[in-house]
Design an enzyme around this catalytic site. Sequence first.
Site: not given
Ligand code: IMP
Length: 434
Positions: A16, A40-41, A13, A223
């Site tokens: 990017k 998500g963007h 977040d 991420q």
């Molecule tokens: P997962 O990727 O859904 O398995 O989540 C694993 C961890 O990554 C969790 O703490 C999520 O909140 C975090 N996470 C996954 N995608 C994002 C993102 O796009 N932005 C911020 N945190 C993310």
Amino acid sequence: MPASVICGLQWGDEGKGKVTDLLAADVSIVVRYQGGDNAGHTVVIGDETFKLHLVPSGALHPHIQPIIGPGVVVNPRTLIEEIEMLESRGIEMSKLRVSAAAHVIMPYHVALDGARESAAGEEMIGTTKRGIGPAYGDRAWRTGIRMGDLLDPDLLRSRLGTALTEKNALLERAYGSRPFEFDSLFSDALSWGQRLNAYVTDTTRIVQDALARDEHLLFEGAQGTLLDLDHGTYPYVTSSNPIAGGACTGGGIGPRQITQVIGVLKAYSTRVGAGPMVTELDDEVGAHMVEVGREYGTTTGRRRRCGWLDFVPLRHAVQINSVSSIVLNKLDILSGLDEVKVCVGYRVDNEIVEEWPLSASVLERAAPLYESFEGWSQDIRECRSVDELPPAARRYVAAIEERAGVPVSHISVGPERTQTIEVSGALLGTASTP
Ligand code: IMP
């Protein structure tokens, strides 16, 4: 053959998408290299706002070919919805290509992610519940289904049959959840394959051919570094490699083909989900960051945890990504604070720690050691050069540059493309390599 990688230097977040947007004019292909619809963007073009999860943000530029690389896990339903949403709003998607080697997030992956999170109690990761971990798990265990498999009914039948027997046993016996029925899942999967057939191909060939033609390619990470499976705060991480190296395995390029790495840094820290965050603020300053910075997740709507910028992981992130230059985002959000702090070290069990500890349990015991900077009260959203920034803001940026050891090439002072300060010439090719 210029190939730039954009990666997040914190917990995701960082903004990017805006950097992709800044570079878009010079780029012919944007490749997403890892993650899935957990990302998500939000992209704002004129009066229109687009929320994307899977399709790379460059897709909104008509001259750009968007590619979903082999390192991405694809939920076909999300992808179909996203293509249809974009096409209904006049965005041409015929150039999109999805790697046949990208793994499919099946409905049982989503069910398992949710079931395990619910059962984990205090040990929950706080995932996005999009099935990311289980899909990457199957990839590593070689029980996954790939996008190319959706186009081959016989292969799909056999792979799905084997996988489903195991998954249903796990769902029913370990979590007391409902099993999936083979016939309807098989028929759904076949229909996703038929719908996406035109897009699925060997994207690595496209990438390599374009590089050979000397086109400029952008590799867009999702991420951020501190959520990296190997280099982040394990187990509170995602299941892929958001670091720049992930662009090689997940995008289809070799390490020597990367010509620059743009590290994206938010002027303060945010994190979604569980796991240590040493500089987290539960006070009115944290609330200021949440509200002024609109720090709510694009995918889950969750309120992001906010805190001061942490220099301890910054140097680690610059090194393991081999960052060439930094784009500093959301500096405007800090306007109006009397004092701005940065964390320069941790106190852990009565010892001072200045290097990033790779253990989440060490981080959980760490207390931040802050250096304080004078704040600035001016609204900086209209500043277009470094000279127009208040001296206190300039000192803050200089401290970031000094600690990171690489130049800050751009400073973002608002969400619009124009609300950007270009510090050191063009982004492309001018930055140094550490
Ligand atoms: P997962 O990727 O859904 O398995 O989540 C694993 C961890 O990554 C969790 O703490 C999520 O909140 C975090 N996470 C996954 N995608 C994002 C993102 O796009 N932005 C911020 N945190 C993310």
